[in-house]
Motif scaffolding. Structure first.
Motif, PDB file in Angstrom:
ATOM      1  N   GLY A  67    -109.352  21.967 -37.202  1.00  0.00           N
ATOM      2  CA  GLY A  67    -107.933  21.848 -36.844  1.00  0.00           C
ATOM      3  C   GLY A  67    -107.291  20.520 -37.230  1.00  0.00           C
ATOM      4  N   ILE A  68    -108.016  19.706 -38.012  1.00  0.00           N
ATOM      5  CA  ILE A  68    -107.431  18.411 -38.398  1.00  0.00           C
ATOM      6  C   ILE A  68    -106.538  18.608 -39.621  1.00  0.00           C
ATOM      7  CG2 ILE A  68    -108.058  16.164 -39.404  1.00  0.00           C
ATOM      8  CD1 ILE A  68    -110.500  16.422 -37.358  1.00  0.00           C
ATOM      9  N   ASP A  69    -105.349  18.011 -39.570  1.00  0.00           N
ATOM     10  CA  ASP A  69    -104.439  18.222 -40.706  1.00  0.00           C
ATOM     11  C   ASP A  69    -104.773  17.225 -41.823  1.00  0.00           C
ATOM     12  OD1 ASP A  69    -102.102  15.980 -40.754  1.00  0.00           O
ATOM     13  OD2 ASP A  69    -102.871  16.316 -38.740  1.00  0.00           O
ATOM     14  N   PRO A  70    -104.428  17.619 -43.069  1.00  0.00           N
ATOM     15  CA  PRO A  70    -104.838  16.806 -44.213  1.00  0.00           C
ATOM     16  C   PRO A  70    -104.307  15.371 -44.200  1.00  0.00           C
ATOM     17  CG  PRO A  70    -103.713  18.818 -44.930  1.00  0.00           C
ATOM     18  CD  PRO A  70    -103.746  18.852 -43.451  1.00  0.00           C
ATOM     19  N   LEU A  71    -103.110  15.161 -43.654  1.00  0.00           N
ATOM     20  CA  LEU A  71    -102.544  13.808 -43.623  1.00  0.00           C
ATOM     21  C   LEU A  71    -103.388  12.901 -42.718  1.00  0.00           C
ATOM     22  CD1 LEU A  71    -100.363  11.811 -44.345  1.00  0.00           C
ATOM     23  CD2 LEU A  71     -98.907  12.781 -42.580  1.00  0.00           C
ATOM     24  N   THR A  72    -103.783  13.443 -41.561  1.00  0.00           N
ATOM     25  CA  THR A  72    -104.637  12.665 -40.647  1.00  0.00           C
ATOM     26  C   THR A  72    -105.999  12.422 -41.302  1.00  0.00           C
ATOM     27  OG1 THR A  72    -103.520  13.850 -38.877  1.00  0.00           O
ATOM     28  CG2 THR A  72    -105.451  12.577 -38.247  1.00  0.00           C
ATOM     29  N   ALA A  73    -106.478  13.425 -42.033  1.00  0.00           N
ATOM     30  CA  ALA A  73    -107.781  13.265 -42.707  1.00  0.00           C
ATOM     31  C   ALA A  73    -107.705  12.147 -43.756  1.00  0.00           C
ATOM     32  CB  ALA A  73    -108.204  14.582 -43.351  1.00  0.00           C
ATOM     33  N   ILE A  74    -106.562  12.050 -44.440  1.00  0.00           N
ATOM     34  CA  ILE A  74    -106.399  10.972 -45.443  1.00  0.00           C
ATOM     35  C   ILE A  74    -106.427   9.618 -44.729  1.00  0.00           C
ATOM     36  CG2 ILE A  74    -104.767   9.877 -47.047  1.00  0.00           C
ATOM     37  CD1 ILE A  74    -103.847  12.646 -47.936  1.00  0.00           C
ATOM     38  N   ASN A  75    -105.593   9.511 -43.695  1.00  0.00           N
ATOM     39  CA  ASN A  75    -105.455   8.209 -43.016  1.00  0.00           C
ATOM     40  C   ASN A  75    -106.715   7.802 -42.271  1.00  0.00           C
ATOM     41  OD1 ASN A  75    -102.844   7.449 -43.766  1.00  0.00           O
ATOM     42  ND2 ASN A  75    -101.958   8.815 -42.247  1.00  0.00           N
ATOM     43  N   ASP A  76    -107.253   8.723 -41.456  1.00  0.00           N
ATOM     44  CA  ASP A  76    -108.345   8.340 -40.552  1.00  0.00           C
ATOM     45  C   ASP A  76    -109.730   8.564 -41.149  1.00  0.00           C
ATOM     46  OD1 ASP A  76    -106.256   7.822 -38.932  1.00  0.00           O
ATOM     47  OD2 ASP A  76    -106.591   9.438 -37.509  1.00  0.00           O
ATOM     48  N   GLY A  77    -109.803   9.280 -42.269  1.00  0.00           N
ATOM     49  CA  GLY A  77    -111.098   9.510 -42.906  1.00  0.00           C
ATOM     50  C   GLY A  77    -111.205   8.782 -44.240  1.00  0.00           C
ATOM     51  N   LEU A  78    -110.388   9.216 -45.219  1.00  0.00           N
ATOM     52  CA  LEU A  78    -110.513   8.664 -46.578  1.00  0.00           C
ATOM     53  C   LEU A  78    -110.157   7.173 -46.626  1.00  0.00           C
ATOM     54  CD1 LEU A  78    -108.933  11.604 -48.652  1.00  0.00           C
ATOM     55  CD2 LEU A  78    -111.344  10.986 -48.504  1.00  0.00           C
ATOM     56  N   ILE A  79    -108.988   6.818 -46.061  1.00  0.00           N
ATOM     57  CA  ILE A  79    -108.568   5.404 -46.138  1.00  0.00           C
ATOM     58  C   ILE A  79    -109.503   4.531 -45.289  1.00  0.00           C
ATOM     59  CG2 ILE A  79    -106.693   3.759 -45.634  1.00  0.00           C
ATOM     60  CD1 ILE A  79    -104.683   5.809 -46.557  1.00  0.00           C
ATOM     61  N   ALA A  80    -109.952   5.074 -44.152  1.00  0.00           N
ATOM     62  CA  ALA A  80    -110.903   4.310 -43.318  1.00  0.00           C
ATOM     63  C   ALA A  80    -112.171   4.009 -44.131  1.00  0.00           C
ATOM     64  CB  ALA A  80    -111.245   5.110 -42.064  1.00  0.00           C
ATOM     65  N   GLY A  81    -112.637   4.991 -44.900  1.00  0.00           N
ATOM     66  CA  GLY A  81    -113.830   4.787 -45.734  1.00  0.00           C
ATOM     67  C   GLY A  81    -113.587   3.736 -46.799  1.00  0.00           C
ATOM     68  N   MET A  82    -112.413   3.802 -47.439  1.00  0.00           N
ATOM     69  CA  MET A  82    -112.103   2.848 -48.512  1.00  0.00           C
ATOM     70  C   MET A  82    -111.962   1.436 -47.948  1.00  0.00           C
ATOM     71  SD  MET A  82    -112.039   3.488 -51.649  1.00  0.00           S
ATOM     72  CE  MET A  82    -112.279   2.161 -52.793  1.00  0.00           C
ATOM     73  N   ASN A  83    -111.481   1.335 -46.699  1.00  0.00           N
ATOM     74  CA  ASN A  83    -111.386   0.005 -46.073  1.00  0.00           C
ATOM     75  C   ASN A  83    -112.780  -0.609 -45.904  1.00  0.00           C
ATOM     76  OD1 ASN A  83    -108.631   0.068 -45.927  1.00  0.00           O
ATOM     77  ND2 ASN A  83    -108.554   0.826 -43.831  1.00  0.00           N
ATOM     78  N   VAL A  84    -113.756   0.233 -45.570  1.00  0.00           N
ATOM     79  CA  VAL A  84    -115.127  -0.279 -45.436  1.00  0.00           C
ATOM     80  C   VAL A  84    -115.657  -0.711 -46.812  1.00  0.00           C
ATOM     81  CG1 VAL A  84    -117.502   0.275 -44.742  1.00  0.00           C
ATOM     82  CG2 VAL A  84    -115.584   1.155 -43.403  1.00  0.00           C
ATOM     83  N   VAL A  85    -115.333   0.096 -47.839  1.00  0.00           N
ATOM     84  CA  VAL A  85    -115.763  -0.254 -49.203  1.00  0.00           C
ATOM     85  C   VAL A  85    -115.163  -1.619 -49.588  1.00  0.00           C
ATOM     86  CG1 VAL A  85    -115.610   0.410 -51.648  1.00  0.00           C
ATOM     87  CG2 VAL A  85    -116.063   2.154 -49.910  1.00  0.00           C
ATOM     88  N   SER A  86    -113.886  -1.820 -49.257  1.00  0.00           N
ATOM     89  CA  SER A  86    -113.225  -3.103 -49.562  1.00  0.00           C
ATOM     90  C   SER A  86    -113.960  -4.244 -48.870  1.00  0.00           C
ATOM     91  CB  SER A  86    -111.777  -3.105 -49.058  1.00  0.00           C
ATOM     92  OG  SER A  86    -111.074  -2.052 -49.632  1.00  0.00           O
ATOM     93  N   ASP A  87    -114.324  -4.006 -47.627  1.00  0.00           N
ATOM     94  CA  ASP A  87    -115.013  -5.028 -46.842  1.00  0.00           C
ATOM     95  C   ASP A  87    -116.378  -5.350 -47.464  1.00  0.00           C
ATOM     96  OD1 ASP A  87    -114.789  -6.660 -44.733  1.00  0.00           O
ATOM     97  OD2 ASP A  87    -115.536  -5.254 -43.216  1.00  0.00           O
ATOM     98  N   LEU A  88    -117.095  -4.294 -47.863  1.00  0.00           N
ATOM     99  CA  LEU A  88    -118.418  -4.495 -48.463  1.00  0.00           C
ATOM    100  C   LEU A  88    -118.300  -5.274 -49.774  1.00  0.00           C
ATOM    101  CD1 LEU A  88    -119.856  -0.913 -47.817  1.00  0.00           C
ATOM    102  CD2 LEU A  88    -120.808  -3.029 -46.888  1.00  0.00           C
ATOM    103  N   TYR A  89    -117.237  -4.951 -50.532  1.00  0.00           N
ATOM    104  CA  TYR A  89    -117.016  -5.626 -51.820  1.00  0.00           C
ATOM    105  C   TYR A  89    -116.684  -7.094 -51.581  1.00  0.00           C
ATOM    106  CZ  TYR A  89    -114.909  -6.536 -56.417  1.00  0.00           C
ATOM    107  OH  TYR A  89    -114.597  -7.052 -57.653  1.00  0.00           O
ATOM    108  N   GLU A  90    -115.805  -7.327 -50.606  1.00  0.00           N
ATOM    109  CA  GLU A  90    -115.394  -8.705 -50.342  1.00  0.00           C
ATOM    110  C   GLU A  90    -116.535  -9.551 -49.781  1.00  0.00           C
ATOM    111  OE1 GLU A  90    -111.488  -8.111 -48.553  1.00  0.00           O
ATOM    112  OE2 GLU A  90    -111.048  -7.490 -50.610  1.00  0.00           O
ATOM    113  N   LYS A  91    -117.486  -8.913 -49.104  1.00  0.00           N
ATOM    114  CA  LYS A  91    -118.631  -9.661 -48.556  1.00  0.00           C
ATOM    115  C   LYS A  91    -119.761  -9.771 -49.581  1.00  0.00           C
ATOM    116  CE  LYS A  91    -118.032  -9.188 -43.603  1.00  0.00           C
ATOM    117  NZ  LYS A  91    -116.775  -8.494 -43.343  1.00  0.00           N
TER     118      LYS A  91
END
Ligand code: B12
Length: 266
Positions: A67-91
């Protein structure tokens, strides 16, 4: 030589003692801290972090099923994942190839969400999107384009590393209601004021929404037409205002009301 090597060893001991040389962070700890707590989103985010496109696709489909809508999936799933990738890259824990693989998995995820969002037949207006000249970071622009299309806007997506003149010529020929730009580097965002200046020279007046990691409100508001685009999901609201005929100045001033309550961080 021997004396210098010994000296370096001594210095390392001193740095350690005074915590000047930090203990290297562990990737697992960074991932654990950054992962969303909801399993629906953490699986999507983990798929992006692992660069596992198949896992991204299957976990997104499972999230839609829950029941999760695609916009929430982008924000809370995909972008959240990319934020971790950014953090890993910066560290220094991820290197460019890992970031590229993660970005590809993210792109697959955006495509899956885009399909789920669908494209309404009736078009509300035309928007031109692009990534600044010299810049290949196109994830934010792809999200912006997908959300605009899903909300009924016709989108001319010019792609990435787009020369200033190509953006200007497209705006001149196609007469969109709004144009957007994305830049992730301090060196490439300088294309935006050049685009605005060329449009002005040609007598074209248009809201020009500029976003991306490198971009700040202060920078964007230093040139005419510039509106600082903060979150990708703001784009359809801004396009609606542009189609209604609101001027770039009004959209800039009323950004918070138009996009639904975002407060600028100074
Ligand atoms: C992924 C990534 C890459 C990928 C890009 C893949 C792709 N297809 O995009 C790859 C590995 C290819 C890459 C390459 C490089 N990268 Co890189 N990369 C990143 C990384 C880790 C994440 C960027 C990202 O996608 N974020 C997620 C998206 C969703 O964010 P976003 O685009 O900003 O969009 C959000 C908002 O800004 C907004 N938004 C964006 N546009 C718009 C428009 C509108 C209208 C609206 C309303 C909103 C909006 O919406 C989104 C959120 O809702 C960042 C680190 C970081 N902290 O940002 C570095 C980073 C951007 N990269 C950097 C660098 C230096 C490079 C390279 C030069 C490295 C190299 N030595 O080769 C090359 C660039 C080559 C080039 N000419 O462009 C630097 C830039 C430094 C700077 N400030 O100038 C960063 C910041 C890393 C760092 N700290 O050094 N990179």
């Amino acid at each position: 030589m021997v004396i210098l090597a010994d000296k370096a060893k001594d210095l390392r001991t001193v740095f350690r003692r005074y915590s000047l040389e930090a203990e290297p962070a562990s990737p697992d700890a960074v991932i654990k801290t950054g992962l969303p707590s909801d399993p629906n989103f953490s699986k999507v985010a983990k798929g992006v972090i692992d660069g596992d496109a198949a896992a991204v696709e299957s976990s997104l489909k499972a999230a839609f099923g829950a029941g999760i809508d695609p916009l929430t999936a982008i924000n809370d799933g995909l972008i959240a994942g990319m934020n971790v990738v950014s953090d890993l890259y910066e560290k220094g824990l991820y290197y460019l190839p890992q970031v590229m693989i993660a970005a590809d998995a993210m792109a697959v995820g955006i495509g899956v969400c885009e399909d789920k969002l669908g494209h309404p037949a009736e078009k509300k207006g035309l928007v031109v999107t692009h990534v600044a000249e010299g810049d290949i970071h196109d994830i934010g622009k792809e999200i912006v384009s997908a959300l605009l299309a899903a909300n009924g806007y016709e989108v001319i997506n010019l792609g990435r590393d787009v020369p200033v003149e190509d953006v200007v010529n497209t705006v001149r020929e196609k007469k969109p209601a709004m144009v957007t730009g994305t830049a992730l580097m301090t060196t490439t965002m300088t294309a935006f004021p050049r685009i605005a200046a060329r449009l002005k020279e040609l007598g074209i007046v248009i809201p020009f929404v500029c976003g991306g990691g490198a971009v700040t409100r202060e920078f964007v508001e230093a040139y005419d037409y510039g509106i600082h685009g903060v979150k990708a999901h703001h784009a359809p609201h801004l396009a609606a205002a542009a189609v209604k005929g609101k001027s770039w100045k009004t959209i800039r001033e009323d950004y918070e009301d138009i996009t639904g309550g975002y407060a600028y961080k100074w």
